[in-house]
Design a protein around this motif. Structure first.
Motif, PDB file in Angstrom:
ATOM      1  N   HIS A  53      -5.586   5.881  -9.194  1.00  0.00           N
ATOM      2  CA  HIS A  53      -6.906   6.412  -9.518  1.00  0.00           C
ATOM      3  C   HIS A  53      -6.832   7.709 -10.320  1.00  0.00           C
ATOM      4  CE1 HIS A  53      -8.475   3.373  -6.857  1.00  0.00           C
ATOM      5  NE2 HIS A  53      -7.777   3.853  -5.848  1.00  0.00           N
ATOM      6  N   HIS A  54      -5.624   8.249 -10.464  1.00  0.00           N
ATOM      7  CA  HIS A  54      -5.484   9.540 -11.131  1.00  0.00           C
ATOM      8  C   HIS A  54      -5.082   9.396 -12.596  1.00  0.00           C
ATOM      9  CE1 HIS A  54      -5.625  11.420  -7.139  1.00  0.00           C
ATOM     10  NE2 HIS A  54      -4.853  10.431  -6.757  1.00  0.00           N
ATOM     11  N   ARG A  55      -4.369   8.320 -12.933  1.00  0.00           N
ATOM     12  CA  ARG A  55      -3.836   8.142 -14.278  1.00  0.00           C
ATOM     13  C   ARG A  55      -4.154   6.726 -14.744  1.00  0.00           C
ATOM     14  NH1 ARG A  55      -1.348  11.062 -10.858  1.00  0.00           N
ATOM     15  NH2 ARG A  55      -0.252  12.975 -11.397  1.00  0.00           N
ATOM     16  N   PRO A  56      -5.011   6.566 -15.741  1.00  0.00           N
ATOM     17  CA  PRO A  56      -5.382   5.212 -16.198  1.00  0.00           C
ATOM     18  C   PRO A  56      -4.153   4.417 -16.643  1.00  0.00           C
ATOM     19  CG  PRO A  56      -6.782   6.893 -17.196  1.00  0.00           C
ATOM     20  CD  PRO A  56      -5.687   7.627 -16.508  1.00  0.00           C
ATOM     21  N   ARG A  57      -4.168   3.117 -16.300  1.00  0.00           N
ATOM     22  CA  ARG A  57      -3.055   2.229 -16.646  1.00  0.00           C
ATOM     23  C   ARG A  57      -3.606   0.995 -17.355  1.00  0.00           C
ATOM     24  NH1 ARG A  57       1.644   3.108 -14.211  1.00  0.00           N
ATOM     25  NH2 ARG A  57       2.242   0.975 -14.751  1.00  0.00           N
ATOM     26  N   SER A  58      -2.847   0.501 -18.341  1.00  0.00           N
ATOM     27  CA  SER A  58      -3.237  -0.727 -19.029  1.00  0.00           C
ATOM     28  C   SER A  58      -2.493  -1.936 -18.487  1.00  0.00           C
ATOM     29  CB  SER A  58      -2.979  -0.588 -20.536  1.00  0.00           C
ATOM     30  OG  SER A  58      -1.612  -0.308 -20.791  1.00  0.00           O
ATOM     31  N   ALA A  59      -1.560  -1.712 -17.569  1.00  0.00           N
ATOM     32  CA  ALA A  59      -0.806  -2.811 -16.945  1.00  0.00           C
ATOM     33  C   ALA A  59      -0.251  -2.308 -15.623  1.00  0.00           C
ATOM     34  CB  ALA A  59       0.322  -3.291 -17.863  1.00  0.00           C
ATOM     35  N   PRO A  60       0.004  -3.213 -14.671  1.00  0.00           N
ATOM     36  CA  PRO A  60       0.540  -2.774 -13.376  1.00  0.00           C
ATOM     37  C   PRO A  60       1.994  -2.329 -13.485  1.00  0.00           C
ATOM     38  CG  PRO A  60       0.418  -5.170 -13.478  1.00  0.00           C
ATOM     39  CD  PRO A  60      -0.252  -4.668 -14.716  1.00  0.00           C
ATOM     40  N   TYR A  61       2.456  -1.682 -12.431  1.00  0.00           N
ATOM     41  CA  TYR A  61       3.870  -1.316 -12.349  1.00  0.00           C
ATOM     42  C   TYR A  61       4.727  -2.585 -12.346  1.00  0.00           C
ATOM     43  CZ  TYR A  61       2.814   3.566 -11.187  1.00  0.00           C
ATOM     44  OH  TYR A  61       2.382   4.870 -11.219  1.00  0.00           O
ATOM     45  N   PRO A  62       5.953  -2.519 -12.847  1.00  0.00           N
ATOM     46  CA  PRO A  62       6.815  -3.704 -12.851  1.00  0.00           C
ATOM     47  C   PRO A  62       7.139  -4.240 -11.463  1.00  0.00           C
ATOM     48  CG  PRO A  62       7.690  -2.007 -14.320  1.00  0.00           C
ATOM     49  CD  PRO A  62       6.573  -1.375 -13.538  1.00  0.00           C
ATOM     50  N   LEU A  63       7.162  -3.344 -10.461  1.00  0.00           N
ATOM     51  CA  LEU A  63       7.582  -3.736  -9.115  1.00  0.00           C
ATOM     52  C   LEU A  63       6.599  -3.216  -8.071  1.00  0.00           C
ATOM     53  CD1 LEU A  63      11.343  -2.836  -9.591  1.00  0.00           C
ATOM     54  CD2 LEU A  63      10.468  -5.141  -9.261  1.00  0.00           C
ATOM     55  N   PRO A  64       6.483  -3.912  -6.933  1.00  0.00           N
ATOM     56  CA  PRO A  64       5.603  -3.423  -5.862  1.00  0.00           C
ATOM     57  C   PRO A  64       6.176  -2.159  -5.232  1.00  0.00           C
ATOM     58  CG  PRO A  64       6.877  -5.316  -5.107  1.00  0.00           C
ATOM     59  CD  PRO A  64       7.147  -5.183  -6.572  1.00  0.00           C
ATOM     60  N   PRO A  65       5.330  -1.391  -4.533  1.00  0.00           N
ATOM     61  CA  PRO A  65       5.790  -0.103  -3.986  1.00  0.00           C
ATOM     62  C   PRO A  65       6.727  -0.262  -2.800  1.00  0.00           C
ATOM     63  CG  PRO A  65       3.566  -0.581  -3.229  1.00  0.00           C
ATOM     64  CD  PRO A  65       3.911  -1.659  -4.231  1.00  0.00           C
ATOM     65  N   HIS A  66       7.423   0.829  -2.503  1.00  0.00           N
ATOM     66  CA  HIS A  66       8.279   0.888  -1.327  1.00  0.00           C
ATOM     67  C   HIS A  66       7.439   1.054  -0.072  1.00  0.00           C
ATOM     68  CE1 HIS A  66      12.342   1.250  -3.160  1.00  0.00           C
ATOM     69  NE2 HIS A  66      11.638   1.673  -4.202  1.00  0.00           N
ATOM     70  N   GLN A  67       7.898   0.463   1.003  1.00  0.00           N
ATOM     71  CA  GLN A  67       7.280   0.693   2.302  1.00  0.00           C
ATOM     72  C   GLN A  67       7.743   2.043   2.834  1.00  0.00           C
ATOM     73  OE1 GLN A  67       4.961  -1.340   3.817  1.00  0.00           O
ATOM     74  NE2 GLN A  67       5.039  -2.324   1.795  1.00  0.00           N
ATOM     75  N   PRO A  68       6.866   2.818   3.433  1.00  0.00           N
ATOM     76  CA  PRO A  68       7.274   4.146   3.919  1.00  0.00           C
ATOM     77  C   PRO A  68       8.234   4.049   5.101  1.00  0.00           C
ATOM     78  CG  PRO A  68       5.041   3.641   4.636  1.00  0.00           C
ATOM     79  CD  PRO A  68       5.447   2.545   3.688  1.00  0.00           C
TER      80      PRO A  68
END
Length: 439
Positions: A53-68
């Motif tokens: 929500h802080h930095r507009p993106r034109s495509a998703p990240y290549p990989l899903p996030p890490h679990q904490p």
């Protein structure tokens, strides 16, 4: 040795001069840089959240996030109790196999190099691809000691000394300097000669000026529960709530917060024994067994505003093995920096207490030590040749074939973002430009 944080700058942090009258505006916009951010994320393999929500993106990240990790989950609960968010941190560490590299095994050793080879450091990504092209030669054991100016406002090439102390001249059609915010100005200031009497590229007098450092606060305590805080990715989560440059009332420039047990060097038994556990003998051993894995740290990193007392020049006395002056770093912590450190201290200590840590046992900040992890700004990019070193394409305002491609070109530091991904994006953009004019 970086932990793989892969952050884009907040768009508003690129307009500090026009909005707040401090630092300088970037001569490129976030929109212009966004496609190069995307490409950099694909090359290094960034794992990040589905929404930003802080930095507009034109495509998703290549990989899903890490679990904490378990420790990060506990910190997340603490941040939630003080009314703050806690989200996955974008990381150049893989959540699944990618581009011939394995997924992260959560050993927590990112700061000591990634023997598992999943972290997106330059040796495994950009450099590996360059070598694989067959068009990249790496000359190890050699040091560039000076650039040499030629005619027509062009650099002829570089002077190099090998391990045996032999100096040679290497001609070059294009010279790209990427030595970081300390060694880049040192190299250019040492490149004195016809056309560069005060250092090559120093026509404005801005070379070495506007240094920004890592403005940070770190608080640590022992949690009553064994959190296994030596395990997991060191910085898997982050709080961006105060990252906007207007997020902290009365202070231009933002900051961010995240876990810091590993970055505080508390994931091994030796430092835990030295810094977290008192006593001696059997009592000390008993305390170690009871508390190892309980250390919990929170760090804040914030905007570092340039001032005239923080800069890099050449040391008048100390030299390297080749007789060239070393870099000398001047650092001054201004009142606005101290106020920001005070705000970060309040958030760090409140988050620790809300996470269940009964007492802060150790705290330190930029007021106590100089930190060179995120230094920037000494070869500032800008529109006007009178107050900057390179233009928006990272080319010297004067020297037609000289480029600087590292964090030294940053006009502002951002509100705590790690600079690596922005360096990557700027480098890709500069490479495209050099290729276009050389075709």
């Amino acid at each position: 040795h970086y932990t793989g944080e892969a952050h884009r700058l907040h768009p508003e942090a690129m307009r500090m001069r026009s909005r707040f009258g401090v630092a300088a505006d970037w001569p490129v916009t976030y929109g212009e840089l966004e496609p190069f951010y995307l490409e950099a994320e694909r090359v290094v393999g960034v794992a990040g959240p589905s929404a930003d929500h802080h930095r507009p993106r034109s495509a998703p990240y290549p990989l899903p996030p890490h679990q904490p990790s378990f420790a990060s989950q506990r910190l997340g609960q603490g941040f939630g109790k003080i009314g703050c968010s806690w989200t996955p941190n974008p990381l150049a560490a893989l959540t699944r196999p990618y581009d011939g590299r394995p997924a992260c095994n959560f050993c927590g050793g990112c700061l000591r190099g990634c023997s598992h080879r999943d972290k997106g450091s330059v040796d495994l990504t950009f450099l590996a691809k360059a070598r694989g092209s067959g068009r990249c030669e790496i000359r190890t054991g050699q040091q560039v000691v000076a650039l040499e100016a030629g005619t027509g406002d062009r650099v002829r090439g570089v002077r190099v000394v090998d391990g045996a102390g032999r100096e040679q001249f290497v001609p070059a059609r294009v010279v790209v300097v990427a030595c970081g915010a300390i060694e880049t100005p040192r190299l250019l200031l040492n490149s004195i000669g016809p056309g560069g009497e005060s250092g090559l590229g120093n026509e404005s007098g801005a070379l070495g000026r506007h240094l920004t450092e890592t403005l940070t606060w770190v608080s640590t305590g022992l949690h009553p529960d064994n959190l296994g805080s030596h395990r997991g990715h060191p910085v898997d989560s982050i709080c961006w709530d105060f990252n906007r440059p207007d997020a902290v009332k009365g202070l231009p420039g933002g900051c961010r917060f995240g876990p810091s047990t590993a970055e505080s060097d508390l994931v091994g038994p030796i430092n835990h024994a030295r810094r977290m556990v008192g006593g001696w003998g059997r009592q000390h051993v008993k305390k170690m067994r009871e508390t190892f894995g309980h250390a919990l740290s929170v760090a804040g990193i914030g905007e570092s505003l340039p001032n005239d007392g923080t800069f890099v020049d050449l040391d008048p006395v100390r030299e390297d093995a080749f007789g060239r002056p070393l870099a000398r770093i001047h650092s001054r912590v201004d009142p606005v920096d101290i106020e920001r450190l005070g705000f970060m201290r309040e958030i760090c200590n409140a988050a620790l207490a809300a996470s269940g840590v009964p007492e802060v046992l150790e705290q330190f900040s930029t007021y106590d030590i100089f930190s060179a992890t995120h230094v920037a700004g000494t070869c500032r990019m800008g529109v006007k040749a009178e107050d900057s070193v390179v233009n928006r394409d990272l080319r010297s305002h004067r020297w037609k074939n000289l480029y600087v491609v590292d964090a030294s070109v940053f006009p502002s530091s951002g509100g705590g973002e790690s600079p690596a991904l922005t360096i990557n994006a700027l480098a890709i953009r500069a490479g495209r430009y050099i290729a276009s004019i050389s075709a």
